[in-house]
Design a protein around this motif. Structure first.
Motif, PDB file in Angstrom:
ATOM      1  N   ALA A 150      44.963  10.751 -30.116  1.00  0.00           N
ATOM      2  CA  ALA A 150      44.652  12.009 -30.791  1.00  0.00           C
ATOM      3  C   ALA A 150      43.391  12.639 -30.202  1.00  0.00           C
ATOM      4  N   PHE A 151      42.374  11.814 -29.935  1.00  0.00           N
ATOM      5  CA  PHE A 151      41.156  12.341 -29.318  1.00  0.00           C
ATOM      6  C   PHE A 151      41.430  12.842 -27.903  1.00  0.00           C
ATOM      7  N   THR A 152      42.269  12.109 -27.154  1.00  0.00           N
ATOM      8  CA  THR A 152      42.617  12.543 -25.806  1.00  0.00           C
ATOM      9  C   THR A 152      43.319  13.893 -25.829  1.00  0.00           C
ATOM     10  N   ALA A 153      44.288  14.040 -26.743  1.00  0.00           N
ATOM     11  CA  ALA A 153      45.012  15.300 -26.847  1.00  0.00           C
ATOM     12  C   ALA A 153      44.070  16.446 -27.205  1.00  0.00           C
ATOM     13  N   LEU A 154      43.150  16.190 -28.133  1.00  0.00           N
ATOM     14  CA  LEU A 154      42.209  17.233 -28.553  1.00  0.00           C
ATOM     15  C   LEU A 154      41.281  17.632 -27.412  1.00  0.00           C
ATOM     16  N   PHE A 155      40.664  16.650 -26.775  1.00  0.00           N
ATOM     17  CA  PHE A 155      39.730  16.953 -25.694  1.00  0.00           C
ATOM     18  C   PHE A 155      40.460  17.537 -24.483  1.00  0.00           C
ATOM     19  N   ALA A 156      41.690  17.061 -24.208  1.00  0.00           N
ATOM     20  CA  ALA A 156      42.449  17.591 -23.072  1.00  0.00           C
ATOM     21  C   ALA A 156      42.790  19.062 -23.277  1.00  0.00           C
ATOM     22  N   TYR A 157      43.033  19.441 -24.517  1.00  0.00           N
ATOM     23  CA  TYR A 157      43.351  20.838 -24.801  1.00  0.00           C
ATOM     24  C   TYR A 157      42.154  21.744 -24.495  1.00  0.00           C
ATOM     25  N   PHE A 158      40.958  21.306 -24.866  1.00  0.00           N
ATOM     26  CA  PHE A 158      39.773  22.142 -24.679  1.00  0.00           C
ATOM     27  C   PHE A 158      39.180  22.021 -23.274  1.00  0.00           C
ATOM     28  N   ILE A 159      39.280  20.842 -22.647  1.00  0.00           N
ATOM     29  CA  ILE A 159      38.605  20.626 -21.364  1.00  0.00           C
ATOM     30  C   ILE A 159      39.483  21.028 -20.188  1.00  0.00           C
ATOM     31  N   GLY A 208      34.717   4.457 -32.695  1.00  0.00           N
ATOM     32  CA  GLY A 208      33.869   5.232 -31.794  1.00  0.00           C
ATOM     33  C   GLY A 208      34.257   5.043 -30.344  1.00  0.00           C
ATOM     34  N   ALA A 209      34.638   3.819 -29.979  1.00  0.00           N
ATOM     35  CA  ALA A 209      35.091   3.563 -28.608  1.00  0.00           C
ATOM     36  C   ALA A 209      36.355   4.353 -28.293  1.00  0.00           C
ATOM     37  N   ALA A 210      37.265   4.442 -29.271  1.00  0.00           N
ATOM     38  CA  ALA A 210      38.492   5.212 -29.070  1.00  0.00           C
ATOM     39  C   ALA A 210      38.183   6.689 -28.852  1.00  0.00           C
ATOM     40  N   ALA A 211      37.250   7.220 -29.652  1.00  0.00           N
ATOM     41  CA  ALA A 211      36.888   8.634 -29.511  1.00  0.00           C
ATOM     42  C   ALA A 211      36.227   8.896 -28.159  1.00  0.00           C
ATOM     43  N   LEU A 212      35.339   7.994 -27.735  1.00  0.00           N
ATOM     44  CA  LEU A 212      34.632   8.205 -26.472  1.00  0.00           C
ATOM     45  C   LEU A 212      35.580   8.117 -25.288  1.00  0.00           C
ATOM     46  N   TYR A 213      36.519   7.171 -25.313  1.00  0.00           N
ATOM     47  CA  TYR A 213      37.463   7.089 -24.201  1.00  0.00           C
ATOM     48  C   TYR A 213      38.446   8.256 -24.223  1.00  0.00           C
ATOM     49  N   GLY A 214      38.705   8.799 -25.411  1.00  0.00           N
ATOM     50  CA  GLY A 214      39.501  10.018 -25.489  1.00  0.00           C
ATOM     51  C   GLY A 214      38.819  11.186 -24.818  1.00  0.00           C
ATOM     52  N   LEU A 215      37.481  11.152 -24.722  1.00  0.00           N
ATOM     53  CA  LEU A 215      36.729  12.172 -23.972  1.00  0.00           C
ATOM     54  C   LEU A 215      36.696  11.858 -22.483  1.00  0.00           C
ATOM     55  N   VAL A 216      36.602  10.579 -22.129  1.00  0.00           N
ATOM     56  CA  VAL A 216      36.486  10.182 -20.722  1.00  0.00           C
ATOM     57  C   VAL A 216      37.722  10.585 -19.930  1.00  0.00           C
ATOM     58  N   LEU A 217      38.911  10.372 -20.486  1.00  0.00           N
ATOM     59  CA  LEU A 217      40.140  10.658 -19.739  1.00  0.00           C
ATOM     60  C   LEU A 217      40.250  12.130 -19.318  1.00  0.00           C
ATOM     61  N   PRO A 218      40.038  13.103 -20.218  1.00  0.00           N
ATOM     62  CA  PRO A 218      40.077  14.498 -19.751  1.00  0.00           C
ATOM     63  C   PRO A 218      38.953  14.836 -18.768  1.00  0.00           C
ATOM     64  N   LEU A 219      37.791  14.188 -18.910  1.00  0.00           N
ATOM     65  CA  LEU A 219      36.714  14.437 -17.948  1.00  0.00           C
ATOM     66  C   LEU A 219      37.114  13.985 -16.547  1.00  0.00           C
TER      67      LEU A 219
END
Length: 374
Positions: A150-159, A208-219
């Motif tokens: 879910a975090f990956t999908a959210l960050f991927a949409y914006f990034i 928190g680790a799940a949320a942070l890695y959800g940010l790392v993948l789109p970056l």
């Protein structure tokens, strides 16, 4: 025929090129074939799945049999980065054989900086995950890690402006429901000897680790899109090497402060499975986690961020099964239902990708048909 001072014939091109003449542009790099791209995609998916399924199990074995060093566990997640030097050396020799003037490395200083930043974020993520896994069973940790989709999908949409299709949305929804079903029995999985406070500390840190890695993948995908050069698999490995180096350096500082290096010999002597197996566990942990990270960045380069996130979530039930077999954790009906939903989600995503690829082929072929008809 008269020649003027600039070396030109009257009305003609210069006989002698001036030093300011621009050299012809280098030939474009060869395009990767579709069959090779599919092979690389399959290989990276296998690496990702191998590391995703085996990494948590081997780390949990470390904690269950007397390991207590969270910084060491985090360090192992990226300490296998030197393994990339072997395929990179082969790639370098191949490039030099084809072109003696080929550069030794493809990564640019700007990509090194971007990879270093991602590496530091990965180091923080590794520590959060390792700390959480010290207090949680693998099944509960896997459930929480599933939320990274879910975090990956959210960050991927914006990034990276990841486009969603009905099939990918359906896949995300199914995987999220599967994770929620597993979470319904998470409170009853508190390991023996772990306090309620320790359990919820692990719960929050893993989330928190799940949320942070959800940010790392789109970056990572954003870095590829801004690379300014063809993103070859060699470049992907070079970037992963830099990411792994800085993530490991971050954990190394933590190990030095926590005096983990001095405690290794003592911890190995008291390890429940024996001193030899202690070092085997550490070695396999480093190898399996390196497979995971290399597979993740490889899948992103070959396809996109969303597929990497979905594959990570899909293998949660596999982690559950391995936890039952090797760690003797309970397998409930909720875990069976989650397995079905995860497989359904992967099938939905795969069918959506097939439909999209088919439509693109039809759009490319349509103008050709119209031209030939004219």
């Amino acid at each position: 025929m008269e020649i003027d001072q600039a070396g030109k014939t009257n009305g003609q091109q210069p006989l002698f090129p001036t030093p300011s003449s621009t050299p012809p542009p280098p030939p474009p790099p060869p395009q990767i074939s579709l069959s090779l791209k599919r092979l690389l995609t399959i290989v990276n998916c296998l690496l990702l799945c191998l590391g995703n399924a085996g990494g948590p199990i081997i780390v949990r074995i470390y904690f269950l049999h007397g390991g207590h060093r969270q910084w060491l566990s985090a360090w192992l997640e990226t300490a296998g980065w030197p393994l990339l030097l072997f395929p990179l050396s082969l790639s370098f020799l191949y490039r030099r054989r084809s072109n003696p003037s080929a550069p030794a490395v493809l990564i640019t200083p700007r990509l090194i900086l971007a990879s270093a930043f991602i590496g530091l974020l990965t180091g923080v993520d590794d520590y959060l995950y390792a700390y959480g896994l010290d207090f949680l069973p693998v099944s509960t940790s896997a459930v929480l890690i599933a939320t990274q989709l879910a975090f990956t999908a959210l960050f991927a949409y914006f990034i990276v402006r990841q486009r969603f299709t009905p099939y990918s949305i359906n896949a995300v929804a199914l995987l999220t429901v599967g994770a929620a079903i597993l979470a319904m029995h998470a409170s009853s999985d508190r390991p023996a000897g772990v306090s309620v406070g320790g359990y919820w500390k692990g719960f929050v840190l893993t989330l928190g680790a799940a949320a942070l890695y959800g940010l790392v993948l789109p970056l990572v995908e954003l870095t590829y899109s801004k690379a300014g050069q063809p993103v070859t698999y060699t470049l992907v490995m070079e970037m992963q090497l830099v990411i792994g180096f800085f993530a490991t350096a971050f954990s190394t500082v933590g190990m030095i402060i926590n005096k983990d290096f001095q405690a290794l010999t003592r911890e190995a002597a008291n390890f429940g499975l024996g001193e030899t197996k202690y070092y085997l566990v550490l070695s396999f942990a480093a190898i399996l986690w390196q497979c995971f990270f290399l597979g993740a960045v490889g899948v992103i380069s070959c396809v996109n961020t969303l597929l990497a996130g979905i594959l990570i979530a899909v293998f949660i039930p596999m982690v559950e099964v391995l936890a039952v077999v090797f760690l003797h954790e309970n397998f409930s009906i909720e875990k069976g239902m989650a397995l079905v939903l995860c497989l359904w989600g992967l099938a939905s995503y795969s069918y959506g990708e097939y439909r999209e690829a088919k439509e693109k082929k039809e759009q490319i072929a349509s103008p050709q048909v119209q031209t030939s008809a004219v």
